[in-house]
Design a protein around this motif. Structure first.
Motif, PDB file in Angstrom:
ATOM      1  N   SER A 166       0.831  -1.205   0.000  1.00 42.16           N
ATOM      2  CA  SER A 166       0.000   0.000   0.000  1.00 42.16           C
ATOM      3  C   SER A 166       0.866   1.257   0.000  1.00 42.16           C
ATOM      4  CB  SER A 166      -0.958   0.000   1.195  1.00 42.16           C
ATOM      5  OG  SER A 166      -0.260   0.100   2.414  1.00 42.16           O
ATOM      6  N   ASN A 167       2.039   1.203   0.639  1.00 34.83           N
ATOM      7  CA  ASN A 167       2.943   2.356   0.614  1.00 34.83           C
ATOM      8  C   ASN A 167       3.410   2.662  -0.804  1.00 34.83           C
ATOM      9  OD1 ASN A 167       2.783   2.554   3.410  1.00 34.83           O
ATOM     10  ND2 ASN A 167       4.590   1.294   3.730  1.00 34.83           N
ATOM     11  N   VAL A 168       3.744   1.623  -1.560  1.00 35.58           N
ATOM     12  CA  VAL A 168       4.174   1.820  -2.947  1.00 35.58           C
ATOM     13  C   VAL A 168       3.035   2.418  -3.771  1.00 35.58           C
ATOM     14  CG1 VAL A 168       4.834   0.614  -5.069  1.00 35.58           C
ATOM     15  CG2 VAL A 168       5.983   0.078  -2.926  1.00 35.58           C
ATOM     16  N   LEU A 169       1.829   1.914  -3.584  1.00 37.67           N
ATOM     17  CA  LEU A 169       0.691   2.439  -4.332  1.00 37.67           C
ATOM     18  C   LEU A 169       0.412   3.895  -3.955  1.00 37.67           C
ATOM     19  CD1 LEU A 169      -1.646  -0.672  -4.343  1.00 37.67           C
ATOM     20  CD2 LEU A 169      -0.284   0.238  -6.210  1.00 37.67           C
ATOM     21  N   HIS A 170       0.535   4.235  -2.680  1.00 39.54           N
ATOM     22  CA  HIS A 170       0.363   5.632  -2.270  1.00 39.54           C
ATOM     23  C   HIS A 170       1.444   6.510  -2.889  1.00 39.54           C
ATOM     24  CE1 HIS A 170      -1.983   4.043   1.380  1.00 39.54           C
ATOM     25  NE2 HIS A 170      -2.837   4.571   0.516  1.00 39.54           N
ATOM     26  N   LEU A 171       2.677   6.009  -2.928  1.00 39.41           N
ATOM     27  CA  LEU A 171       3.761   6.783  -3.545  1.00 39.41           C
ATOM     28  C   LEU A 171       3.512   7.009  -5.035  1.00 39.41           C
ATOM     29  CD1 LEU A 171       6.963   5.327  -1.857  1.00 39.41           C
ATOM     30  CD2 LEU A 171       6.123   7.668  -1.710  1.00 39.41           C
ATOM     31  N   VAL A 172       3.075   5.970  -5.725  1.00 37.40           N
ATOM     32  CA  VAL A 172       2.814   6.092  -7.166  1.00 37.40           C
ATOM     33  C   VAL A 172       1.686   7.091  -7.416  1.00 37.40           C
ATOM     34  CG1 VAL A 172       1.934   4.853  -9.183  1.00 37.40           C
ATOM     35  CG2 VAL A 172       3.730   3.838  -7.790  1.00 37.40           C
ATOM     36  N   LEU A 173       0.595   6.977  -6.669  1.00 38.62           N
ATOM     37  CA  LEU A 173      -0.506   7.927  -6.825  1.00 38.62           C
ATOM     38  C   LEU A 173      -0.064   9.347  -6.480  1.00 38.62           C
ATOM     39  CD1 LEU A 173      -3.612   6.034  -5.401  1.00 38.62           C
ATOM     40  CD2 LEU A 173      -3.242   6.781  -7.740  1.00 38.62           C
ATOM     41  N   GLY A 174       0.786   9.470  -5.483  1.00 34.42           N
ATOM     42  CA  GLY A 174       1.284  10.786  -5.095  1.00 34.42           C
ATOM     43  C   GLY A 174       2.162  11.415  -6.159  1.00 34.42           C
ATOM     44  N   VAL A 219      -9.826  11.638 -12.707  1.00 32.84           N
ATOM     45  CA  VAL A 219     -10.547  10.437 -13.156  1.00 32.84           C
ATOM     46  C   VAL A 219      -9.854   9.179 -12.637  1.00 32.84           C
ATOM     47  CG1 VAL A 219     -11.191   9.067 -15.184  1.00 32.84           C
ATOM     48  CG2 VAL A 219     -11.504  11.544 -15.206  1.00 32.84           C
ATOM     49  N   PHE A 220      -8.526   9.153 -12.753  1.00 29.40           N
ATOM     50  CA  PHE A 220      -7.765   7.990 -12.276  1.00 29.40           C
ATOM     51  C   PHE A 220      -7.913   7.833 -10.770  1.00 29.40           C
ATOM     52  CE2 PHE A 220      -3.750   6.006 -10.901  1.00 29.40           C
ATOM     53  CZ  PHE A 220      -3.887   4.795 -11.562  1.00 29.40           C
ATOM     54  N   LEU A 221      -7.867   8.951 -10.038  1.00 30.79           N
ATOM     55  CA  LEU A 221      -8.007   8.902  -8.587  1.00 30.79           C
ATOM     56  C   LEU A 221      -9.413   8.450  -8.194  1.00 30.79           C
ATOM     57  CD1 LEU A 221      -6.172   9.555  -6.182  1.00 30.79           C
ATOM     58  CD2 LEU A 221      -7.219  11.809  -6.122  1.00 30.79           C
ATOM     59  N   ALA A 226     -12.155   6.510   0.192  1.00 32.52           N
ATOM     60  CA  ALA A 226     -13.420   7.089  -0.265  1.00 32.52           C
ATOM     61  C   ALA A 226     -13.276   8.594  -0.467  1.00 32.52           C
ATOM     62  CB  ALA A 226     -14.526   6.786   0.740  1.00 32.52           C
ATOM     63  N   VAL A 227     -12.561   9.264   0.428  1.00 31.33           N
ATOM     64  CA  VAL A 227     -12.332  10.705   0.291  1.00 31.33           C
ATOM     65  C   VAL A 227     -11.490  10.984  -0.950  1.00 31.33           C
ATOM     66  CG1 VAL A 227     -11.181  12.679   1.367  1.00 31.33           C
ATOM     67  CG2 VAL A 227     -12.658  11.200   2.737  1.00 31.33           C
ATOM     68  N   LEU A 228     -10.499  10.130  -1.228  1.00 29.87           N
ATOM     69  CA  LEU A 228      -9.700  10.284  -2.445  1.00 29.87           C
ATOM     70  C   LEU A 228     -10.575  10.152  -3.696  1.00 29.87           C
ATOM     71  CD1 LEU A 228      -6.446   8.292  -1.630  1.00 29.87           C
ATOM     72  CD2 LEU A 228      -6.696  10.764  -1.836  1.00 29.87           C
ATOM     73  N   ALA A 229     -11.510   9.207  -3.670  1.00 30.79           N
ATOM     74  CA  ALA A 229     -12.404   9.029  -4.814  1.00 30.79           C
ATOM     75  C   ALA A 229     -13.279  10.267  -5.014  1.00 30.79           C
ATOM     76  CB  ALA A 229     -13.266   7.783  -4.616  1.00 30.79           C
ATOM     77  N   VAL A 230     -13.798  10.820  -3.936  1.00 27.47           N
ATOM     78  CA  VAL A 230     -14.616  12.025  -4.043  1.00 27.47           C
ATOM     79  C   VAL A 230     -13.760  13.203  -4.513  1.00 27.47           C
ATOM     80  CG1 VAL A 230     -15.971  13.697  -2.718  1.00 27.47           C
ATOM     81  CG2 VAL A 230     -16.323  11.261  -2.364  1.00 27.47           C
ATOM     82  N   GLY A 231     -12.530  13.310  -4.003  1.00 25.15           N
ATOM     83  CA  GLY A 231     -11.617  14.353  -4.474  1.00 25.15           C
ATOM     84  C   GLY A 231     -11.318  14.205  -5.952  1.00 25.15           C
ATOM     85  N   LEU A 237     -11.307   6.390  -9.915  1.00 23.84           N
ATOM     86  CA  LEU A 237     -11.371   4.935 -10.147  1.00 23.84           C
ATOM     87  C   LEU A 237     -10.531   4.161  -9.134  1.00 23.84           C
ATOM     88  CD1 LEU A 237     -11.149   4.941 -14.047  1.00 23.84           C
ATOM     89  CD2 LEU A 237     -13.187   4.632 -12.616  1.00 23.84           C
ATOM     90  N   ALA A 238      -9.305   4.606  -8.896  1.00 23.81           N
ATOM     91  CA  ALA A 238      -8.423   3.887  -7.968  1.00 23.81           C
ATOM     92  C   ALA A 238      -8.945   3.975  -6.540  1.00 23.81           C
ATOM     93  CB  ALA A 238      -7.006   4.453  -8.055  1.00 23.81           C
ATOM     94  N   GLY A 239      -9.317   5.173  -6.092  1.00 23.92           N
ATOM     95  CA  GLY A 239      -9.832   5.329  -4.732  1.00 23.92           C
ATOM     96  C   GLY A 239     -11.136   4.581  -4.533  1.00 23.92           C
ATOM     97  N   GLY A 240     -12.000   4.631  -5.547  1.00 25.43           N
ATOM     98  CA  GLY A 240     -13.260   3.901  -5.463  1.00 25.43           C
ATOM     99  C   GLY A 240     -13.051   2.395  -5.403  1.00 25.43           C
ATOM    100  N   ALA A 241     -12.135   1.893  -6.220  1.00 24.88           N
ATOM    101  CA  ALA A 241     -11.850   0.453  -6.207  1.00 24.88           C
ATOM    102  C   ALA A 241     -11.232   0.030  -4.879  1.00 24.88           C
ATOM    103  CB  ALA A 241     -10.923   0.097  -7.366  1.00 24.88           C
ATOM    104  N   TRP A 242     -10.314   0.848  -4.387  1.00 24.49           N
ATOM    105  CA  TRP A 242      -9.655   0.530  -3.116  1.00 24.49           C
ATOM    106  C   TRP A 242     -10.652   0.591  -1.960  1.00 24.49           C
ATOM    107  CZ3 TRP A 242      -4.161   2.994  -2.424  1.00 24.49           C
ATOM    108  CH2 TRP A 242      -3.318   2.082  -1.792  1.00 24.49           C
ATOM    109  N   PHE A 243     -11.571   1.551  -1.989  1.00 24.34           N
ATOM    110  CA  PHE A 243     -12.611   1.624  -0.963  1.00 24.34           C
ATOM    111  C   PHE A 243     -13.529   0.406  -1.054  1.00 24.34           C
ATOM    112  CE2 PHE A 243     -17.005   2.705   0.110  1.00 24.34           C
ATOM    113  CZ  PHE A 243     -16.858   2.902   1.473  1.00 24.34           C
ATOM    114  N   ALA A 244     -13.933   0.044  -2.265  1.00 25.31           N
ATOM    115  CA  ALA A 244     -14.816  -1.113  -2.435  1.00 25.31           C
ATOM    116  C   ALA A 244     -14.141  -2.388  -1.939  1.00 25.31           C
ATOM    117  CB  ALA A 244     -15.214  -1.253  -3.907  1.00 25.31           C
ATOM    118  N   TYR A 245     -12.843  -2.525  -2.219  1.00 22.85           N
ATOM    119  CA  TYR A 245     -12.111  -3.698  -1.736  1.00 22.85           C
ATOM    120  C   TYR A 245     -12.111  -3.731  -0.207  1.00 22.85           C
ATOM    121  CZ  TYR A 245      -8.408  -7.045  -0.876  1.00 22.85           C
ATOM    122  OH  TYR A 245      -7.704  -8.117  -0.427  1.00 22.85           O
ATOM    123  N   GLY A 246     -11.871  -2.574   0.402  1.00 28.90           N
ATOM    124  CA  GLY A 246     -11.865  -2.510   1.862  1.00 28.90           C
ATOM    125  C   GLY A 246     -13.230  -2.765   2.469  1.00 28.90           C
TER     126      GLY A 246
END
Length: 151
Positions: free
Chosen positions: A64-72, A90-92, A125-130, A94-103
């Motif tokens: 998850s740290n690597v994924l946060h770094l890549v998104l950052g 748009v990417f955020l 979820a906040v990332l997806a809304v952002g 999709l990614a935030g929404g998918a990650w929230f749904a997985y969680g």
């Protein structure tokens, strides 16, 4: 460059949009989360993690740290253009929404491959809304010149 009414040359600077500002803020925060997450979780057991591996209550593991770094990093790079910032949104989304749904589907909260907890899922979820805001909030443009101003 253009001439103003007094004949002086003025430079027109490209306008920075709200999406560009948001992508920079989100990008820096995600980079910070990823870097601090490596101090907590280390570099071993990439898809594991325990509930004690937390950054300000947010569960982390090396994956998850690597994924946060890549998104950052993508967010910081998206700051360079209005269109890039919108696509990052748009990417955020999709990614935030998918990650929230997985969680949300992960009932035990923290199964492999991500060490998720509800606070971290809320962040996603906040990332997806952002991302939704970055992608779809209209950009204000300067008013069109009247025909009298075109001379």
């Amino acid at each position: 460059m253009s001439l103003n009414m007094s004949g002086a040359v003025t430079r027109s600077r490209p306008r920075v949009t709200a999406a560009q500002h948001l992508s920079l803020i989100v990008g820096v925060l995600l980079i910070l989360l990823g870097v601090v997450g490596f101090f907590v979780s280390g570099f071993s057991d990439w898809t594991g993690g325990t509930k004690e591996q937390q950054v300000v209550g947010l569960a982390v593991n090396p994956l998850s740290n690597v994924l946060h770094l890549v998104l950052g990093v993508l967010g910081v790079l998206a700051r360079t253009g209005a269109r890039r910032a919108r696509w990052y949104g748009v990417f955020l989304l999709l990614a935030g929404g998918a990650w929230f749904a997985y969680g949300a589907v992960d009932a035990d909260g923290g199964g492999p491959p991500f060490n998720l907890n509800w606070p971290m899922s809320t962040v996603h979820a906040v990332l997806a809304v952002g991302g939704l805001v970055m992608a779809f909030v209209p950009v204000r443009t300067a008013p069109r010149p009247s025909t009298a101003e075109l001379d």
